[in-house]
Design a protein around this motif. Structure first.
Motif, PDB file in Angstrom:
ATOM      1  N   LEU A  20      30.578  35.186  48.973  1.00 59.14           N
ATOM      2  CA  LEU A  20      31.778  36.023  49.504  1.00 59.14           C
ATOM      3  C   LEU A  20      33.206  35.185  49.365  1.00 59.14           C
ATOM      4  O   LEU A  20      34.100  35.606  48.816  1.00 59.14           O
ATOM      5  CB  LEU A  20      31.490  36.542  50.913  1.00 59.14           C
ATOM      6  CG  LEU A  20      30.654  37.606  51.199  1.00 59.14           C
ATOM      7  CD1 LEU A  20      30.538  37.956  52.586  1.00 59.14           C
ATOM      8  CD2 LEU A  20      30.924  38.935  50.301  1.00 59.14           C
ATOM      9  N   ASP A  21      32.838  33.634  49.717  1.00 57.58           N
ATOM     10  CA  ASP A  21      34.019  32.953  49.725  1.00 57.58           C
ATOM     11  C   ASP A  21      34.331  32.664  48.129  1.00 57.58           C
ATOM     12  O   ASP A  21      35.509  32.532  48.081  1.00 57.58           O
ATOM     13  CB  ASP A  21      33.668  31.559  50.294  1.00 57.58           C
ATOM     14  CG  ASP A  21      33.877  31.746  51.755  1.00 57.58           C
ATOM     15  OD1 ASP A  21      34.366  32.735  52.371  1.00 57.58           O
ATOM     16  OD2 ASP A  21      33.221  30.768  52.305  1.00 57.58           O
ATOM     17  N   LEU A  22      33.386  32.738  47.332  1.00 62.96           N
ATOM     18  CA  LEU A  22      33.762  32.509  45.820  1.00 62.96           C
ATOM     19  C   LEU A  22      34.462  33.599  45.236  1.00 62.96           C
ATOM     20  O   LEU A  22      35.237  33.640  44.381  1.00 62.96           O
ATOM     21  CB  LEU A  22      32.301  32.131  45.017  1.00 62.96           C
ATOM     22  CG  LEU A  22      31.911  30.758  45.474  1.00 62.96           C
ATOM     23  CD1 LEU A  22      30.496  30.651  44.699  1.00 62.96           C
ATOM     24  CD2 LEU A  22      32.799  29.439  45.048  1.00 62.96           C
ATOM     25  N   LEU A  23      33.872  34.940  45.684  1.00 64.14           N
ATOM     26  CA  LEU A  23      34.498  35.936  45.268  1.00 64.14           C
ATOM     27  C   LEU A  23      35.810  36.456  45.823  1.00 64.14           C
ATOM     28  O   LEU A  23      36.542  36.937  44.882  1.00 64.14           O
ATOM     29  CB  LEU A  23      33.417  37.232  45.687  1.00 64.14           C
ATOM     30  CG  LEU A  23      32.128  37.428  45.020  1.00 64.14           C
ATOM     31  CD1 LEU A  23      31.233  38.504  45.629  1.00 64.14           C
ATOM     32  CD2 LEU A  23      32.197  37.746  43.592  1.00 64.14           C
ATOM     33  N   GLY A  24      36.124  36.062  46.842  1.00 72.07           N
ATOM     34  CA  GLY A  24      37.515  36.063  47.698  1.00 72.07           C
ATOM     35  C   GLY A  24      37.612  37.520  47.830  1.00 72.07           C
ATOM     36  O   GLY A  24      38.715  38.052  48.369  1.00 72.07           O
ATOM     37  N   ARG A  25      36.636  38.637  47.801  1.00 74.23           N
ATOM     38  CA  ARG A  25      36.758  40.040  48.301  1.00 74.23           C
ATOM     39  C   ARG A  25      35.390  40.376  48.572  1.00 74.23           C
ATOM     40  O   ARG A  25      34.575  39.809  48.301  1.00 74.23           O
ATOM     41  CB  ARG A  25      37.468  40.685  47.309  1.00 74.23           C
ATOM     42  CG  ARG A  25      37.001  40.698  45.897  1.00 74.23           C
ATOM     43  CD  ARG A  25      37.916  41.518  44.966  1.00 74.23           C
ATOM     44  NE  ARG A  25      37.443  41.863  43.697  1.00 74.23           N
ATOM     45  CZ  ARG A  25      37.540  40.684  42.887  1.00 74.23           C
ATOM     46  NH1 ARG A  25      37.795  39.587  43.066  1.00 74.23           N
ATOM     47  NH2 ARG A  25      37.156  41.264  41.529  1.00 74.23           N
TER      48      ARG A  25
END
Length: 228
Positions: A20-25
């Motif tokens: 989730l942190d890598l996707l940012g959404r």
């Protein structure tokens, strides 16, 4: 490209939160492409049921079934036979690439043959999630321990997107030879840094920074195979 290199998919809350942190959404807002190609080159997977289970989200290694907005299939072996305009835009538009396990050198061969690797430098906003061979293919070498399918080059070189090698599935009950002692011997023959990770562990590479996320066990080896 931001990399989430796992042994067995998004297996626990720590790896899920990192994704989730890598996707940012939210995952529900993101489009994914699944790449099953590596499975065809491995004797324990191959074409058939295992490939379908991965694509259908029916495996024990969560990737497809995480709740993506949409999931498409990118079969690398088909790409050389179709025009680039049919598939290159799909890769560029995807938020995340979900790359299955299997045989890392088979996957490496078809990533190159398909022209997929030519796109990699331009995929700056894409998140790459690898599982087992899908993670190993990003490394400089996989090591002789993991050579199964033999590439035309005859060696164990992979893509070299990262500067370390990966020994996955440490202490897996179905892979009794994959011990930490075996990983240390494997690392000693690589001539470069390496990580040995179990199925509860992932390696994150974001803008050159490397971090290990784990609810299990892992080990980092120096270039001479000495563990840190």
């Amino acid at each position: 490209m931001r990399l989430l290199l796992t042994s067995a998919g998004v297996k626990n809350p720590s790896i899920h939160d990192t994704l989730l942190d890598l996707l940012g959404r939210p995952i529900a807002d993101c489009t994914a492409l699944a790449i099953p190609t590596a499975m065809y080159g491995h004797p324990m997977a191959g074409p058939g049921a295992a490939a379908w289970e991965f694509i259908a989200g029916r495996s024990n290694e969560p990737m497809i079934e995480l709740g993506w907005k949409s999931v498409g299939v990118l079969e690398l072996t088909a790409l050389p036979s179709i025009p680039e305009e049919k598939w290159v835009p799909l890769v560029r538009e995807a938020d995340v690439l979900l790359v299955s396990g299997g045989d890392a050198l088979y996957l490496n061969h078809w990533m190159r043959e398909a022209g997929f690797t030519d796109l990699v430098p331009s995929l700056t906003d894409t998140v790459y999630v690898g599982m087992s061979a899908g993670s190993m293919v990003t490394t400089p070498r996989i090591g002789e321990y993991f050579v199964g399918w033999k590439p035309p080059s005859g060696d164990d070189r992979a893509l070299g997107l990262v500067d370390f090698s990966i020994f996955p599935h440490v202490d897996h009950p179905m892979l009794p030879a994959n011990t930490m002692d075996a990983a240390e011997q494997w690392a000693a023959g690589l001539g470069g840094p390496a990580y040995a990770i179990d199925d509860e562990t992932a390696i994150v590479v974001d803008d050159g920074d490397v971090e290990v996320v784990s609810e299990g066990h892992w080990k980092h080896f120096l270039a001479d195979g000495v563990p840190l």
